[in-house]
Design a protein around this motif. Structure first.
Motif, short mmCIF file in Angstrom:
data_model
loop_
_atom_site.label_atom_id
_atom_site.label_comp_id
_atom_site.label_asym_id
_atom_site.label_seq_id
_atom_site.Cartn_x
_atom_site.Cartn_y
_atom_site.Cartn_z
N LEU A 21 0.85 -1.25 -0.09
CA LEU A 21 -0.11 -0.06 0.04
C LEU A 21 0.79 1.40 -0.07
N TYR A 22 2.01 1.18 0.71
CA TYR A 22 2.95 2.26 0.80
C TYR A 22 4.21 1.72 0.56
N SER A 23 4.86 2.64 -0.08
CA SER A 23 6.48 2.28 -0.55
C SER A 23 7.17 2.48 0.71
N ASP A 24 8.32 1.89 0.80
CA ASP A 24 9.30 2.07 1.89
C ASP A 24 9.58 3.58 2.06
N GLU A 25 9.91 4.17 0.87
CA GLU A 25 10.15 5.86 0.92
C GLU A 25 8.77 6.64 1.66
N GLU A 26 7.63 6.15 1.41
CA GLU A 26 6.64 6.82 1.88
C GLU A 26 6.54 6.55 3.42
N LEU A 27 6.70 5.49 3.80
CA LEU A 27 6.88 5.15 5.20
C LEU A 27 7.88 5.75 5.92
N LEU A 28 8.97 5.82 5.49
CA LEU A 28 10.37 6.57 5.96
C LEU A 28 9.87 8.13 5.99
N ASN A 29 9.37 8.70 4.99
CA ASN A 29 8.97 10.07 5.10
C ASN A 29 8.18 10.41 5.99
N ARG A 30 7.06 9.55 6.21
CA ARG A 30 6.10 9.78 7.27
C ARG A 30 6.42 9.77 8.93
N LEU A 31 7.36 8.74 8.72
CA LEU A 31 8.12 8.55 10.17
C LEU A 31 8.93 9.86 10.63
N GLN A 32 9.80 10.26 9.65
CA GLN A 32 10.64 11.42 9.75
C GLN A 32 9.71 12.72 9.81
N GLU A 33 8.72 12.80 9.33
CA GLU A 33 7.68 14.07 9.43
C GLU A 33 7.08 14.01 10.78
N PHE A 34 6.65 12.76 11.39
CA PHE A 34 6.06 12.81 12.68
C PHE A 34 7.16 12.85 13.69
N LEU A 42 7.32 16.02 16.86
CA LEU A 42 7.59 15.78 18.02
C LEU A 42 8.86 16.35 18.69
N GLY A 43 9.71 16.48 17.44
CA GLY A 43 11.28 17.20 17.97
C GLY A 43 12.05 16.09 18.62
N ARG A 44 11.73 14.80 18.17
CA ARG A 44 12.43 13.81 18.55
C ARG A 44 12.02 12.38 17.87
N PRO A 45 12.55 11.45 17.99
CA PRO A 45 11.95 9.99 17.32
C PRO A 45 10.90 9.65 18.00
N PRO A 46 9.96 9.33 17.70
CA PRO A 46 8.81 8.68 18.38
C PRO A 46 9.04 7.26 18.91
N SER A 50 -0.57 7.88 17.91
CA SER A 50 -0.72 9.20 17.26
C SER A 50 -0.01 9.18 15.82
N GLY A 51 0.61 8.04 15.35
CA GLY A 51 1.36 8.40 14.34
C GLY A 51 0.62 7.78 12.83
N PRO A 52 1.17 8.19 11.90
CA PRO A 52 0.55 7.88 10.68
C PRO A 52 0.53 6.33 10.54
N HIS A 53 1.21 5.58 11.10
CA HIS A 53 1.16 4.11 10.85
C HIS A 53 1.35 3.32 12.03
N ALA A 54 1.12 2.21 12.45
CA ALA A 54 1.47 1.46 13.44
C ALA A 54 2.88 1.00 13.29
N ALA A 99 13.99 0.55 11.56
CA ALA A 99 13.16 1.43 11.00
C ALA A 99 13.67 2.83 11.09
N LEU A 100 13.75 3.18 12.55
CA LEU A 100 14.39 4.63 12.85
C LEU A 100 15.84 4.86 12.29
N LYS A 101 16.46 3.98 12.29
CA LYS A 101 18.03 3.99 11.63
C LYS A 101 17.76 4.19 10.40
N THR A 102 16.82 3.55 9.54
CA THR A 102 16.82 3.70 7.92
C THR A 102 16.13 5.03 7.47
N ALA A 103 15.52 5.69 8.82
CA ALA A 103 14.99 7.17 8.42
C ALA A 103 16.11 8.05 8.95
N GLY A 104 17.25 7.53 9.44
CA GLY A 104 18.15 8.47 9.61
C GLY A 104 17.81 9.11 11.26
#
Length: 103
Positions: free
Chosen positions: A5-18, A22-26, A34-38, A52-57
């Motif tokens: 449904l979502y590409s890896d890039e889309e998931l990572l972008n949404r994680l980075q935006e969230f 927050l001003g920090r990793p969730p 509260s996040g965009p995906h579980a 996932a956090l590491k891959t998102a930088g």
């Protein structure tokens, strides 16, 4: 396996935006609440929540299962000193409740 449904890039972008909101990793629970995906979506796609956090930088905690960075030692010591000043002695289990609040 079906189409993702979502590409890896889309998931990572949404994680980075969230994380930016927050001003920090969730944490995993923050992502689930509260996040965009579980968090499980990220763990399934990238192997684990921390991967996932590491891959998102984003920074991961060294021993924290929820992915948060550890609390700096200076902050912990400052909190202990504040409690000691408030209760007039070194804090103990008797002077705090199960949440760490002063009784």
């Amino acid at each position: 396996m079906g189409k993702k449904l979502y590409s890896d890039e889309e998931l990572l972008n949404r994680l980075q935006e969230f994380a930016a909101e927050l001003g920090r990793p969730p944490s995993q629970s923050e992502m689930n609440d509260s996040g965009p995906h579980a968090a499980a979506t990220y763990a399934a796609r990238f192997g684990s929540w921390n991967e996932a956090l590491k891959t998102a930088g984003l920074e991961t905690g060294t021993n924290e299962p929820d992915g948060r960075p550890p609390t700096p030692k200076e902050d912990l010591l400052a909190d202990l000193k504040a409690v000691a000043e408030s209760v007039g002695e070194a804090p103990s289990e008797r002077t705090t409740d199960s949440t760490g609040s002063i009784r």
